[in-house]
Design a protein around this motif. Sequence first.
Motif, short mmCIF file in Angstrom:
data_model
loop_
_atom_site.label_atom_id
_atom_site.label_comp_id
_atom_site.label_asym_id
_atom_site.label_seq_id
_atom_site.Cartn_x
_atom_site.Cartn_y
_atom_site.Cartn_z
N VAL A 84 0.91 -1.19 -0.04
CA VAL A 84 -0.04 -0.05 -0.07
C VAL A 84 0.88 1.07 -0.02
O VAL A 84 0.73 2.16 -0.82
N ASP A 85 2.10 1.05 0.71
CA ASP A 85 2.74 2.45 1.05
C ASP A 85 3.39 2.66 -0.58
O ASP A 85 3.64 3.77 -0.79
N GLN A 86 3.84 1.69 -1.17
CA GLN A 86 4.33 1.56 -2.43
C GLN A 86 3.14 2.42 -3.51
O GLN A 86 3.49 3.06 -4.43
N SER A 87 2.01 1.87 -3.31
CA SER A 87 0.93 2.36 -4.13
C SER A 87 0.61 3.92 -3.98
O SER A 87 0.08 4.73 -4.72
N VAL A 88 1.13 4.37 -2.53
CA VAL A 88 0.71 5.77 -2.37
C VAL A 88 1.53 6.74 -3.15
O VAL A 88 1.31 8.12 -3.26
N LYS A 89 2.52 6.23 -4.04
CA LYS A 89 3.04 7.25 -4.85
C LYS A 89 2.12 7.76 -5.88
O LYS A 89 2.52 8.50 -6.75
N VAL A 90 0.87 7.32 -5.77
CA VAL A 90 -0.28 7.92 -6.72
C VAL A 90 -0.09 9.44 -6.60
O VAL A 90 -0.26 10.15 -7.70
N ASP A 91 -0.23 9.98 -5.27
CA ASP A 91 0.00 11.23 -5.25
C ASP A 91 1.31 11.94 -5.94
O ASP A 91 0.75 12.97 -6.61
N ARG A 92 2.39 11.40 -6.20
CA ARG A 92 3.30 11.97 -6.80
C ARG A 92 3.27 11.97 -8.36
O ARG A 92 3.37 12.89 -8.99
N LEU A 93 2.58 10.77 -8.63
CA LEU A 93 2.30 10.68 -10.11
C LEU A 93 1.05 11.46 -10.61
O LEU A 93 1.23 12.10 -11.50
N VAL A 94 0.01 11.73 -9.82
CA VAL A 94 -1.00 12.65 -10.13
C VAL A 94 -0.19 13.90 -10.37
O VAL A 94 -0.88 14.80 -11.29
N GLY A 95 0.47 14.62 -9.38
CA GLY A 95 1.13 15.78 -9.54
C GLY A 95 0.70 16.90 -8.42
O GLY A 95 -0.50 16.68 -8.02
#
Length: 175
Positions: A84-95
Amino acid sequence: MKIAVCCVIVLAALAAPSLAARTVSQEGYDLIKGFEGLSLVAYQDVGGIWTIGYGNTRYQDGSAVRQGDTITQQGADDLFQYWVDQSVKVDRLVGTGVVIRQVQFDALVSITYNIGTGAFSTSTLLSKVRVFPDNPTIRDEFLRWVDVNGQVVQGLVNRRTKEADYYFSKVENMC
């Protein structure tokens, strides 16, 4: 007047970018765990990939789950938290310039947990979120991720429908 002021404050809070790293809500954790289920013994998923815990195909060190592997409840929880912590990179990817609600973030983490950060990072879903997070065609992008080896899997159709519904759900009683 009280309602208008409250809504202005809430809208300002929603629009203000956060400096702190975003975390998945308890509802988001429950959403993912509900989709994945739990197995303390390795099994082959619908694609024939060995899986353990809450839908994990790899361990924290990157090694693949193999036939005969077992895990404790604590091990499964730790592995779940790691991915889940790896998937939280979503925020960085969204911008940083794109504001998404918690339910949107949680739904994006859920799909990323399932399809992987690499697939999400090049998806049309992410592209549309970056342009306009409330674009109604984003629902269709969730539903593009429903096949395994070219075959539509009803369980993935159900999951993507629920993720999209969650993504578009509104916060109730904001004011």
